[in-house]
Scaffold this active site. Structure first.
Site, PDB file in Angstrom:
ATOM      1  N   THR A  66       0.834  -1.199   0.000  1.00 43.15           N
ATOM      2  CA  THR A  66       0.000   0.000   0.000  1.00 43.15           C
ATOM      3  C   THR A  66       0.869   1.248   0.000  1.00 43.15           C
ATOM      4  O   THR A  66       2.094   1.170  -0.164  1.00 43.15           O
ATOM      5  CB  THR A  66      -1.026  -0.051   1.178  1.00 43.15           C
ATOM      6  N   LYS A  70       3.583   1.528  -3.832  1.00 38.73           N
ATOM      7  CA  LYS A  70       3.009   0.751  -4.942  1.00 38.73           C
ATOM      8  C   LYS A  70       3.809   0.855  -6.247  1.00 38.73           C
ATOM      9  O   LYS A  70       3.716  -0.024  -7.096  1.00 38.73           O
ATOM     10  CB  LYS A  70       1.558   1.172  -5.193  1.00 38.73           C
ATOM     11  N   ASP A 106      -6.123  -4.072  -7.074  1.00 40.09           N
ATOM     12  CA  ASP A 106      -7.054  -2.949  -6.867  1.00 40.09           C
ATOM     13  C   ASP A 106      -7.948  -2.840  -8.097  1.00 40.09           C
ATOM     14  O   ASP A 106      -9.155  -2.646  -7.997  1.00 40.09           O
ATOM     15  CB  ASP A 106      -6.302  -1.617  -6.710  1.00 40.09           C
ATOM     16  N   GLY A 130     -10.821  12.706 -11.498  1.00 43.07           N
ATOM     17  CA  GLY A 130      -9.527  12.522 -10.850  1.00 43.07           C
ATOM     18  C   GLY A 130      -8.504  11.893 -11.768  1.00 43.07           C
ATOM     19  O   GLY A 130      -8.840  11.046 -12.600  1.00 43.07           O
ATOM     20  N   ALA A 131      -7.268  12.342 -11.637  1.00 44.55           N
ATOM     21  CA  ALA A 131      -6.175  11.803 -12.456  1.00 44.55           C
ATOM     22  C   ALA A 131      -4.943  11.541 -11.595  1.00 44.55           C
ATOM     23  O   ALA A 131      -3.808  11.621 -12.068  1.00 44.55           O
ATOM     24  CB  ALA A 131      -5.861  12.776 -13.595  1.00 44.55           C
TER      25      ALA A 131
HETATM   26  P1  ATR Z   1      -4.850   8.744  -5.135  1.00 50.26           P
HETATM   27  O1  ATR Z   1      -3.678   7.817  -5.192  1.00 50.26           O
HETATM   28  O2  ATR Z   1      -5.855   8.394  -4.080  1.00 50.26           O
HETATM   29  O3  ATR Z   1      -5.478   8.952  -6.476  1.00 50.26           O
HETATM   30  P2  ATR Z   1      -3.520  11.267  -5.456  1.00 50.26           P
HETATM   31  O4  ATR Z   1      -2.604  10.643  -6.458  1.00 50.26           O
HETATM   32  O5  ATR Z   1      -2.960  12.216  -4.450  1.00 50.26           O
HETATM   33  O6  ATR Z   1      -4.274  10.150  -4.620  1.00 50.26           O
HETATM   34  O7  ATR Z   1      -4.709  11.982  -6.279  1.00 50.26           O
HETATM   35  C1  ATR Z   1      -5.727  12.704  -5.653  1.00 50.26           C
HETATM   36  C2  ATR Z   1      -6.749  13.132  -6.704  1.00 50.26           C
HETATM   37  O8  ATR Z   1      -7.767  13.911  -6.043  1.00 50.26           O
HETATM   38  C3  ATR Z   1      -6.188  14.019  -7.806  1.00 50.26           C
HETATM   39  O9  ATR Z   1      -6.949  13.840  -8.973  1.00 50.26           O
HETATM   40  C4  ATR Z   1      -6.433  15.420  -7.215  1.00 50.26           C
HETATM   41  O10 ATR Z   1      -6.478  16.457  -8.179  1.00 50.26           O
HETATM   42  P3  ATR Z   1      -5.090  17.173  -8.671  1.00 50.26           P
HETATM   43  O11 ATR Z   1      -4.431  16.195  -9.588  1.00 50.26           O
HETATM   44  O12 ATR Z   1      -5.519  18.412  -9.341  1.00 50.26           O
HETATM   45  O13 ATR Z   1      -4.288  17.417  -7.419  1.00 50.26           O
HETATM   46  C5  ATR Z   1      -7.791  15.216  -6.616  1.00 50.26           C
HETATM   47  N1  ATR Z   1      -8.090  16.198  -5.557  1.00 50.26           N
HETATM   48  C6  ATR Z   1      -7.627  16.195  -4.303  1.00 50.26           C
HETATM   49  N2  ATR Z   1      -8.139  17.237  -3.609  1.00 50.26           N
HETATM   50  C7  ATR Z   1      -8.970  17.906  -4.461  1.00 50.26           C
HETATM   51  C8  ATR Z   1      -9.826  19.042  -4.342  1.00 50.26           C
HETATM   52  N3  ATR Z   1      -9.931  19.727  -3.199  1.00 50.26           N
HETATM   53  N4  ATR Z   1     -10.534  19.436  -5.432  1.00 50.26           N
HETATM   54  C9  ATR Z   1     -10.448  18.742  -6.597  1.00 50.26           C
HETATM   55  N5  ATR Z   1      -9.673  17.642  -6.761  1.00 50.26           N
HETATM   56  C10 ATR Z   1      -8.943  17.232  -5.719  1.00 50.26           C
END
Ligand code: ATR
Length: 290
Positions: A66, A70, A106, A130-131
């Site tokens: 985790t 990863k 996953d 989300g990306a």
């Molecule tokens: P994970 O591995 O869970 O995907 P991450 O890689 O940190 O975690 O990605 C978090 C995602 O949530 C990203 O798409 C992030 O958007 P950004 O790429 O612009 O950072 C999104 N995210 C987190 N907080 C956000 C917020 N307050 N508003 C919009 N998108 C958010």
């Protein structure tokens, strides 16, 4: 009861103290009648290869991986499954000749969870919110499982665009994925969509937030899947349901990533019934805590 024949599996990550995986795997072991112990191991950044080599030397049968390891763990494997390689993230290591083979359960788990809920990816038009790490994995899953069209919405457009370019390149389908900034959802062509929520927005304790709060967006979503499972009904899910759509949380994905790993480690098939029992156990655990 641990004895001389107990198989050992475990989890490496940081932190690991809140993991539900020991509960999932000890329950599955009980159902399957397998003598297996599952142990969380706290592993610091930079120590992943040492930990994996040590586990192999100790005859550990398999590991889950985790946050934050990863991707780093991929450098410590003898082989990596094709989907995991594309995604660039591994969460399950299976003991093989001379080392561990890496998988991404996953994503196979999300796929299996969606199938048991009757959510189809093949031929479907998908909106991904989300990306980040999760969004990236889901984008490849959708592409591999035959999605017709994928729109990625992300707060930072450059990240979404890079991901879209990569998936299009890898699949050889130059217009499969299109990227937009999160608040430009009205540029997505008319129609109804499956939406998969892969951002961290709405996660406990920020339960009153959704990454898009406009009801007009949700009117176009026939099915919403949120990867979040705490709270059990996120604001995203509430908004999908209020607009007449069907919504699911990420708890089944959590169960099936475990089921897939367990099956790989033990070369067994877990029945849908046993998986459902684990799902109900986790549901009860969360409802006790909420
Ligand atoms: P994970 O591995 O869970 O995907 P991450 O890689 O940190 O975690 O990605 C978090 C995602 O949530 C990203 O798409 C992030 O958007 P950004 O790429 O612009 O950072 C999104 N995210 C987190 N907080 C956000 C917020 N307050 N508003 C919009 N998108 C958010």
């Amino acid at each position: 009861m641990i004895d001389g024949k107990t198989k050992v599996c475990g989890l490496i990550g940081n932190p690991v103290e809140h993991t539900l995986s020991p509960l999932i795997h000890s329950t599955l072991a009980q159902y399957a009648g397998i003598n297996l112990a599952y142990v969380p191991f706290l592993v610091e950044r930079g120590c992943v290869k040492t930990a994996v080599d040590g586990a192999f030397a100790l005859n550990v049968q398999g590991l889950n991986v985790t946050v934050p390891h990863k991707t780093e763990v991929m450098g410590a494997l003898c082989e990596t499954d094709a989907l995991a390689l594309r995604i660039g993230a591994v969460n399950t290591l299976v003991r093989a000749q001379g080392g561990y083979k890496g998988y991404n359960t996953d994503m196979s788990g999300l796929y299996r969870a969606m199938q048991t809920d009757g959510v189809e990816l093949n031929g479907c038009s998908v909106i991904l919110l989300g990306a980040g790490g999760a969004g990236r994995a889901v984008a490849f899953l959708c592409a591999f499982k035959g999605a017709e069209k994928i729109y990625i919405l992300n707060r930072s457009l450059d990240k979404a665009q890079r991901l879209a370019d990569e998936v299009n390149r890898e699949t050889g389908r130059s217009s499969l994925v299109q990227a937009y900034e999160m608040n430009c959802y009205d540029r997505i062509p008319e129609g109804t969509y499956l939406a998969i929520q892969c951002t961290s927005v709405g996660l406990h304790p920020n339960e009153d937030e959704a990454v898009i709060e406009d009801a007009a967006f949700y009117a176009r979503i026939h099915t919403g899947v949120d990867l979040i499972y705490r709270p059990s009904e996120t604001k995203f899910m509430k908004m999908v349901r209020a607009a007449g759509g069907t919504a699911f949380n990420g708890l089944k994905m959590l169960v099936y990533q475990g089921v897939d790993a367990f099956e790989l480690w033990n070369d067994v098939q877990i029945s849908e019934d046993a998986a459902l029992k684990v799902y109900e156990l986790l549901q009860r655990k969360f409802s006790d805590n909420e």
